[in-house]
Design a protein around this motif. Structure first.
Motif, PDB file in Angstrom:
ATOM      1  N   PHE A   1      -5.212   6.927   3.115  1.00  0.00           N
ATOM      2  CA  PHE A   1      -4.101   6.726   1.702  1.00  0.00           C
ATOM      3  C   PHE A   1      -3.169   5.132   2.178  1.00  0.00           C
ATOM      4  O   PHE A   1      -3.130   4.413   1.383  1.00  0.00           O
ATOM      5  CB  PHE A   1      -3.139   7.644   2.155  1.00  0.00           C
ATOM      6  CG  PHE A   1      -2.083   7.658   1.410  1.00  0.00           C
ATOM      7  CD1 PHE A   1      -2.193   7.770  -0.094  1.00  0.00           C
ATOM      8  CD2 PHE A   1      -0.498   7.629   1.725  1.00  0.00           C
ATOM      9  CE1 PHE A   1      -0.751   7.572  -0.858  1.00  0.00           C
ATOM     10  CE2 PHE A   1       0.311   7.008   1.174  1.00  0.00           C
ATOM     11  CZ  PHE A   1       0.293   7.434  -0.091  1.00  0.00           C
ATOM     12  N   VAL A   2      -3.351   5.217   3.786  1.00  0.00           N
ATOM     13  CA  VAL A   2      -2.804   3.952   4.000  1.00  0.00           C
ATOM     14  C   VAL A   2      -3.325   2.730   3.648  1.00  0.00           C
ATOM     15  O   VAL A   2      -2.970   2.009   3.304  1.00  0.00           O
ATOM     16  CB  VAL A   2      -2.193   3.894   5.808  1.00  0.00           C
ATOM     17  CG1 VAL A   2      -1.686   3.085   6.106  1.00  0.00           C
ATOM     18  CG2 VAL A   2      -1.212   5.514   6.015  1.00  0.00           C
ATOM     19  N   ILE A   3      -4.390   2.758   4.300  1.00  0.00           N
ATOM     20  CA  ILE A   3      -5.309   1.391   4.046  1.00  0.00           C
ATOM     21  C   ILE A   3      -5.601   1.150   2.510  1.00  0.00           C
ATOM     22  O   ILE A   3      -5.593   0.376   2.151  1.00  0.00           O
ATOM     23  CB  ILE A   3      -6.692   2.097   4.823  1.00  0.00           C
ATOM     24  CG1 ILE A   3      -7.625  -0.074   4.878  1.00  0.00           C
ATOM     25  CG2 ILE A   3      -7.995   2.399   4.334  1.00  0.00           C
ATOM     26  CD1 ILE A   3      -6.867  -0.357   5.908  1.00  0.00           C
ATOM     27  N   ASP A   4      -5.595   2.089   1.892  1.00  0.00           N
ATOM     28  CA  ASP A   4      -6.104   1.799   0.295  1.00  0.00           C
ATOM     29  C   ASP A   4      -4.782   1.432  -0.716  1.00  0.00           C
ATOM     30  O   ASP A   4      -4.548   0.207  -1.214  1.00  0.00           O
ATOM     31  CB  ASP A   4      -6.268   3.060  -0.406  1.00  0.00           C
ATOM     32  CG  ASP A   4      -7.752   3.745  -0.050  1.00  0.00           C
ATOM     33  OD1 ASP A   4      -8.506   3.125   0.190  1.00  0.00           O
ATOM     34  OD2 ASP A   4      -7.796   4.870  -0.739  1.00  0.00           O
ATOM     35  N   GLY A   5      -3.547   1.319   0.431  1.00  0.00           N
ATOM     36  CA  GLY A   5      -2.148   0.905   0.048  1.00  0.00           C
ATOM     37  C   GLY A   5      -1.848  -0.746   0.704  1.00  0.00           C
ATOM     38  O   GLY A   5      -0.780  -0.939   0.325  1.00  0.00           O
ATOM     39  N   SER A   6      -3.246  -1.517   1.355  1.00  0.00           N
ATOM     40  CA  SER A   6      -2.777  -2.571   1.770  1.00  0.00           C
ATOM     41  C   SER A   6      -3.807  -3.484   1.254  1.00  0.00           C
ATOM     42  O   SER A   6      -4.749  -3.296   0.108  1.00  0.00           O
ATOM     43  CB  SER A   6      -2.891  -2.120   3.397  1.00  0.00           C
ATOM     44  OG  SER A   6      -3.907  -1.897   3.364  1.00  0.00           O
ATOM     45  N   LYS A   7      -3.179  -5.098   1.795  1.00  0.00           N
ATOM     46  CA  LYS A   7      -4.360  -5.601   1.585  1.00  0.00           C
ATOM     47  C   LYS A   7      -6.147  -5.528   2.524  1.00  0.00           C
ATOM     48  O   LYS A   7      -6.364  -6.360   1.856  1.00  0.00           O
ATOM     49  CB  LYS A   7      -3.598  -6.897   1.830  1.00  0.00           C
ATOM     50  CG  LYS A   7      -2.828  -7.304   3.291  1.00  0.00           C
ATOM     51  CD  LYS A   7      -2.758  -8.587   3.350  1.00  0.00           C
ATOM     52  CE  LYS A   7      -2.695  -9.123   5.295  1.00  0.00           C
ATOM     53  NZ  LYS A   7      -1.422  -9.933   4.827  1.00  0.00           N
TER      54      LYS A   7
END
Length: 145
Positions: free
Chosen positions: A110-116
């Motif tokens: 969830f966190v990584i998918d929302g990041s660059k």
């Protein structure tokens, strides 16, 4: 001696990442995949999948089994990615925090998918799975000796 082409290694790694389990039929150089029963315990096997399992039971030495990483290995891979690739302190803290909670992989995704870093993570994870498949080939060959 089991030897796979890069394309076969890639195919197996891709299937493992999708939650499948793979069996490589050595004599026919054919990859069979089916859902990992740990993830799909209510899944009904197809006739073809049942036939493959029967063939494995009849001639287990003709098949190499490839499985996904254990949860602890997946967890370590995610931690290593944070340590090696994430430059922003706040994002690194969010990812480490996600890894410290139940359902760590879901929180991390969830966190990584929302990041660059999403595409970098996908590539990193795929590379680690390619290595994982090669490690399983080595282990299979070592056990055969």
């Amino acid at each position: 001696m089991l030897s796979l082409t890069e394309k076969e290694v890639d195919t197996i790694a891709t299937q493992l990442l999708k939650g499948m389990i793979c069996f490589y039929r050595i004599d026919k150089k054919k990859i069979h995949q089916m859902p990992d029963d740990e993830d799909y315990f209510n899944y009904d096997l197809t006739k073809e999948e049942e036939d493959v399992l029967d063939e494995i039971d009849e001639d287990p030495d003709n098949f190499a089994e490839f499985t996904k990483m254990e949860p602890s290995q997946e967890h370590q891979m995610m931690q290593d990615f944070v340590d090696r690739k994430i430059k922003e302190k706040s994002l690194a803290e969010d990812l480490v925090n996600a890894l410290s909670k139940p359902k760590a992989a879901t929180g991390f995704k969830f966190v990584i998918d929302g990041s660059k870093y999403k595409s970098e993570w996908v590539e990193y994870r795929k590379d680690k799975y390619l290595d994982w498949v090669k490690e399983q080939v080595d282990a299979f060959n070592y056990a055969e000796d």
